[in-house]
Design a protein around this motif. Sequence first.
Motif, PDB file in Angstrom:
ATOM      1  N   TRP A   1      79.147  53.115  67.387  1.00  0.00           N
ATOM      2  CA  TRP A   1      78.646  53.746  68.499  1.00  0.00           C
ATOM      3  C   TRP A   1      79.792  53.910  69.645  1.00  0.00           C
ATOM      4  O   TRP A   1      79.670  55.158  70.316  1.00  0.00           O
TER       5      TRP A   1
ATOM      6  N   THR B   1      76.471  41.782  65.986  1.00  0.00           N
ATOM      7  CA  THR B   1      77.388  42.925  66.356  1.00  0.00           C
ATOM      8  C   THR B   1      77.757  44.153  65.685  1.00  0.00           C
ATOM      9  O   THR B   1      78.571  45.036  66.038  1.00  0.00           O
TER      10      THR B   1
ATOM     11  N   GLN C   1      76.049  48.743  77.188  1.00  0.00           N
ATOM     12  CA  GLN C   1      74.771  48.370  76.922  1.00  0.00           C
ATOM     13  C   GLN C   1      75.037  47.891  75.144  1.00  0.00           C
ATOM     14  O   GLN C   1      74.503  46.956  74.736  1.00  0.00           O
ATOM     15  N   ALA C   2      76.001  48.558  74.661  1.00  0.00           N
ATOM     16  CA  ALA C   2      76.441  48.121  73.280  1.00  0.00           C
ATOM     17  C   ALA C   2      76.856  46.613  73.170  1.00  0.00           C
ATOM     18  O   ALA C   2      76.475  45.765  72.176  1.00  0.00           O
ATOM     19  N   THR C   3      77.707  45.977  73.950  1.00  0.00           N
ATOM     20  CA  THR C   3      78.413  44.879  73.901  1.00  0.00           C
ATOM     21  C   THR C   3      77.820  43.800  74.885  1.00  0.00           C
ATOM     22  O   THR C   3      78.078  42.558  74.499  1.00  0.00           O
TER      23      THR C   3
ATOM     24  N   GLU D   1      77.556  47.761  64.040  1.00  0.00           N
ATOM     25  CA  GLU D   1      77.597  49.153  64.487  1.00  0.00           C
ATOM     26  C   GLU D   1      78.167  49.336  65.932  1.00  0.00           C
ATOM     27  O   GLU D   1      78.254  50.544  66.155  1.00  0.00           O
ATOM     28  N   ARG D   2      78.643  48.219  66.531  1.00  0.00           N
ATOM     29  CA  ARG D   2      79.342  48.526  67.848  1.00  0.00           C
ATOM     30  C   ARG D   2      80.308  49.470  67.827  1.00  0.00           C
ATOM     31  O   ARG D   2      80.348  50.530  68.595  1.00  0.00           O
TER      32      ARG D   2
ATOM     33  N   LEU E   1      77.431  53.315  77.585  1.00  0.00           N
ATOM     34  CA  LEU E   1      77.160  53.129  76.156  1.00  0.00           C
ATOM     35  C   LEU E   1      77.557  51.807  75.634  1.00  0.00           C
ATOM     36  O   LEU E   1      77.093  50.900  75.257  1.00  0.00           O
ATOM     37  N   VAL E   2      79.079  51.647  76.068  1.00  0.00           N
ATOM     38  CA  VAL E   2      79.918  50.528  75.462  1.00  0.00           C
ATOM     39  C   VAL E   2      79.191  49.374  76.150  1.00  0.00           C
ATOM     40  O   VAL E   2      79.041  48.200  75.729  1.00  0.00           O
TER      41      VAL E   2
ATOM     42  N   ALA F   1      83.070  42.956  67.289  1.00  0.00           N
ATOM     43  CA  ALA F   1      82.246  43.814  66.406  1.00  0.00           C
ATOM     44  C   ALA F   1      82.476  42.809  65.300  1.00  0.00           C
ATOM     45  O   ALA F   1      83.453  42.584  64.666  1.00  0.00           O
TER      46      ALA F   1
END
Length: 475
Positions: free
Chosen positions: A313, A307, A103-105, A309-310, A100-101, A302
């Motif tokens: 999440w 960036t 994909q988010a970052t 909502e990172r 998840l992290v 973030a």
Amino acid sequence: MDAVWLEWAALILKGAVGLLVSGHALLYKREARSALLWLLVVWFLPVAGALLYLLIGINRLQRRAQRLRAVAALPLLTRDADNDQTAALATDDLGGLARLVGQATGQPLLAGNRIEPLVNGEQAYPAMLEAIAQAERSIALATYIFDREGIGDAFVKALLAAQRRGVATRILIDDVYVRLVRGSAFKFLKGAGLRVASFNPPVIPARLHAVNLRNHRKLLIIDGRVGFTGGINIHQPYWRPDQPTQAFRELHFRVEGPVVRQMAETFADDWHFTANERLGTDFWGATPLEPVGRALARGIEAGPDETLERLRWVFLGALSVARRRVSIWTPYFVPDQSLLAALSAAALRGVEVDILTPVENNHPLVQWAGRAHYWQVLEHGARIWERPGPFDHSKLMIVDGRWACLGSANWDPRSLRLNFEFNLEVYDDELARRLDALFQDARREASLVTAEQLRAQPLPARLRDGAARLLSPML
């Protein structure tokens, strides 16, 4: 006749402005409640509401940051994509969180890092000053507050000494405290010839929304190889050698290993955004960072630009994978409904959820708003502890004694939506155990908040807290 025509013209103009502003809110506000609130404000206060929306309702910095960074990407610092360790955790309980992290970052999870906790200013400041004194190539410093007096004077002298040694130095201070704090070191540093810049100064000094969209990151990077991050400012309340037991409490961290490159990358983006100067390998050094420890780590940049909502999440993901225990240490606890639901869901699954926050806050309005949410946290089994004594500014999340998230972000809307933040996620059992021991030591000094205590509060205090909660999106 003229008067009637003017009235009709004013009515049509108000309607047109209301429709334009309403359309913008409907299209670009992410939350339905926020859009509805702005619609009510705009139509019940046609002129004032539209002006208020133009002043504080539009995230102009998000668009400006996206435009600037879209055309000025920094290919100067490698992202070490080939060394991504996310897949190594695929069969682990924390594998989903790592994915998840990642994909988010868009950042790789890097092996070979060493992260050392520094407790309070008495440990953090000497370590940072020693690193500055040993700098040979470059110093990059980003801070929310930089006082000129007290401990700030020691930093000013250390930075000036580094400049005289020929060390390239870049200092980034958020503009709010440059303008609003009388003792800011900004003017002195600039007058001494150091390369210093203020983040996001307003075009109109009195602009109302200038208190938002701040750079809340704390980064110190020495020679592109050693980093410091966490929550500490260069600020007198954290340093009280005359009365050490009265100093603000804080957690800060010394970082070595490949993940320092991600810290440098974040600073380089912010510096280019602010000063329009690229910092490349001539500043940071071209030599790859060798493994120095056992921690897997990844930077989480973030902010209210691309960036957004990172961190939310990350927090939601961490709560969803927790199996045994979650420890949250934060000075400002103002969770939104998504975080409240995740905290409750974790507690209902049997996870021990402990939240540690100060008894006395340096921002009473934030504390009142936070306390208005307490009952929703407690009703499903999560626990809240309030620590007495000097203000505790520590920021930390630990999951199952194996994963930690540390850095500048608080559990409040300002950190999650309005400010630029930097955190690290770390997979290291040994570090997590050390941090958990620090958390438990602090918790032993705290008192458990109970539902009975909340119900026993005087009605005026409960109404005050409830009214403060209405301002949560802006706190």
